[in-house]
Design a protein around this motif. Structure first.
Motif: not given
Lengths: 405, 233
Positions: A227, A231, A235
């Motif tokens: 995860y 992320k 980004k």
């Protein structure tokens, strides 16, 4: 504590039976829970390694509306952007579409999957699932690898030439002749019955969508940091129309299957824990009732009910600790062994497993959450089973105890 | 009997009614009795006369249905359960007909048990318990469990336990009932000596002539009332 400990061994058989019940429940709980988590872990690892990958980068609309237009241009800079994110191990591009395969007088609907034969083996294990022939080779043109069941239904074999028909990016109908170079047996029904793999350059020509892909499949260094990597990737790609999806979002049915299995497993464990709780309660009550006279003596010489309850509490705690210790020790060894030597099953069980989208394998784990859940569950229920006996002790009157026969 | 002696327990018109399967049974029908410091008192009477019930009411084990028990100037049964337990621990020693030792503990540990409840440090209570057992002639049995001792030996341990915390009064319910006459007499000798030397007050319930003969105060009960009270010596 001393009296509590000694009381345990006054009726050895009863103590052994109670400890055995707690040990059994603990071991079954830990083994079952470990098997669930371990098997899920193997399934997630194997199924994501087989095809989906743990992460995929897609056009933001592709997951909900999969079509040729919800694709994106595969550029070196994009690949560079992705591979430099910490935690990313390798990437490979893909094109997905639907089509028709025809051989002699037979034709069938198929899922066309175009891959890069150079990078695909770095991310997935699909190339290891060849039953007959070879996987796609870099530089080779107009070759396909198809699911074993698909070829059987089509009455085709490795070496045969088939025609693939599909709609192109520009709206035209594309059709090409391909040679079957390999057959696949993955255990995943959708791939074995409907999957056709081809090289990206062939798909770009067939679909008139040169340089565009539907997905970049991403492998990560550490699944436990999935995860965080997702992320970080998201980004990095925030100024693009691309989204990063994890395996749970890519394979929602598989996720739901696991959740359902987890729920039924938990239900079984809850029932087990309730049965054990009554067993412990029964033994403790028997053990306390038969000592009412002795408790009466203790109360009559000046012991308070509260202190007596502490003695009984310690007895329960000793029983619980011994049972828990034995249970987790036994299950720890068994879990570790099964983790090292997973149980692979065949026949009907394997078919049922595949029907539900799982691999026909049972594994196990010794990860901390299994120990914690086991100790907390069995520990809590044992403590709960102590409540009523303690209540009886707290309300025992000295004379009633002395007169108890 | 000197009326200037310190009163330990005073029971005033105590009655006790039990319910046996819903049928009320009057075990004690109105007894007034005063126990003085240094008494060697026997409550005698046939079975069912209310001896044990009276003893239990005097010993903070069973509240009367009516009447009042005053222990060292304070009403007994207005106290909480914990206060009653503390009072039994500090002031009262019990000797039961069936010895009632704790089977998982050795003789020494049984004697230590009330001392432990009282919070006496381990070393001190061990020395004290051993000294009492030796004084009662069973020092060599300190590490035996109750099931390894004879009835007489167990009852001596029970006496040792009763006097371990230096109680104000020892209540003994039929202490010789399960003992042969030689052992029973030896036990009574022992308790007489405790009474004489350590000034411990003893109250017995018994219908054993051996015990009755030794009484310095004798109270006879019948059907839950006192029918005779005498000072024998």
């Amino acid at each position: 504590m001393k009296i509590g400990w000694r009381n345990l061994w006054r009726n050895k058989r009863r103590t052994v039976v109670t400890i055995a019940a707690i040990t059994f429940a603990t071991a079954v709980f830990m083994f079952t829970r470990g098997m669930q988590y371990g098997t899920y872990e193997v399934n997630i690892r194997e199924i994501t390694r087989l095809f989906s990958g743990p992460l995929q980068i897609q056009h933001r609309d592709y997951q909900d509306t999969p079509n040729l237009f919800h694709s994106f241009v595969l550029s070196d800079s994009l690949v560079q952007q992705v591979t430099t994110v910490p935690g990313v191990r390798a990437v490979t591009p893909r094109v997905y579409t639907e089509g028709l395969i025809a051989f002699n007088h037979n034709s069938m609907g198929v899922t066309l999957i175009a891959v890069d034969p150079r990078t695909e083996p770095q991310v997935t294990t699909i190339h290891q699932k060849i039953k007959q022939g070879t996987f796609l080779q870099p530089g080779h043109r107009w070759e396909i690898v198809a699911g074993e069941k698909l070829l059987k239904n089509l009455n085709a074999a490795v070496g045969d030439t088939v025609v693939l028909l599909t709609q192109g990016f520009d709206g035209s109908m594309g059709n090409m002749k391909f040679t079957i170079v390999g057959s696949l047996r993955t255990g995943a029904r959708e791939l074995d019955q409907f999957g056709v793999f081809m090289a990206l350059p062939d798909a770009w020509e067939l679909l008139t969508m040169a340089g565009r892909v539907h997905a970049l499949v991403v492998d990560v260094d550490n699944l436990k940091r999935l995860y965080a990597t997702q992320k970080a990737l998201q980004k990095r790609l925030q100024k693009t129309p691309l989204v990063v999806l994890n395996w749970e979002e890519l394979l929602p049915e598989f996720k739901q299957g696991m959740e359902l299995d987890n729920l039924s497993g938990l239900l079984f464990l809850v029932l087990l824990v309730i049965v054990v709780a009554f067993g412990i309660l029964n033994t403790l009550l028997m053990s306390i009732t038969e000592r009412f006279r002795e408790f009466g003596i203790m109360l009559s010489v000046g012991m308070t009910n509260e202190r007596l309850a502490v003695v009984v509490f310690w007895e329960g705690i000793f029983l619980m600790l011994i049972g828990l210790l034995l249970g987790v020790s036994i299950a720890g060894v068994v879990n570790y062994y099964v983790q090292l030597h997973p149980i692979v099953f065949g026949g009907e069980l394997a078919k049922i497993s595949e029907e539900y989208g799982f691999l026909p394998v049972l594994s196990n784990t010794v990860e901390p959450r299994v120990w914690i859940q086991t100790i907390v569950s069995i520990g809590s229920i044992s403590l709960l089973a102590l409540v009523y006996p303690l209540f009886k002790v707290l309300h025992l009157e000295p004379l009633k105890g002395l007169r108890y026969t | 009997m000197s009326e200037t002696r310190q009163v330990i327990i005073q029971a005033t018109n105590v009655k006790k009614t039990y319910h046996d399967n819903g049928v009320p049974v009057q075990a004690v029908r109105g007894i007034s009795l005063t126990i003085y410091q240094g008494d060697f008192l026997v409550i005698a009477g046939p079975s069912g006369s209310g001896k044990t019930t009276l003893l239990n009411m005097l010993g903070a084990l069973d509240p009367p249905t009516e009447g009042e028990v005053i222990f060292e100037g304070e009403p007994l049964y207005t106290k909480t359960r914990k206060q009653l337990a503390d009072l039994r621990l500090e002031k009262i020693g019990f000797v039961f007909q069936a010895y009632n030792l704790i089977p998982v503990l050795s003789a020494l540990e049984n004697v230590e048990f009330p001392m432990m409840l009282k919070g006496i440090p381990e070393k001190e209570r061990r020395q004290r318990a051993q000294a009492i057992l030796t004084d009662l002639g069973i020092g060599d049995l300190a590490h035996k469990r109750p099931n390894e001792m004879s009835g007489g030996q167990q009852q001596r341990v029970a006496v040792a336990r009763a006097i371990g915390n230096n109680p104000t009064v020892v209540l003994a319910d039929e202490p010789t009932a399960n003992l042969d006459s030689v052992t029973g007499n030896a036990l009574l000798d022992l308790m007489e000596r405790m009474n004489r030397e350590k000034h411990i007050t003893f109250v017995f319930s018994s219908h054993d002539p051996k015990v009755i003969q030794r009484a310095r105060r004798l109270v006879r009960l019948r059907d839950g009332v006192i029918v005779e009270e005498e000072v024998q010596k």
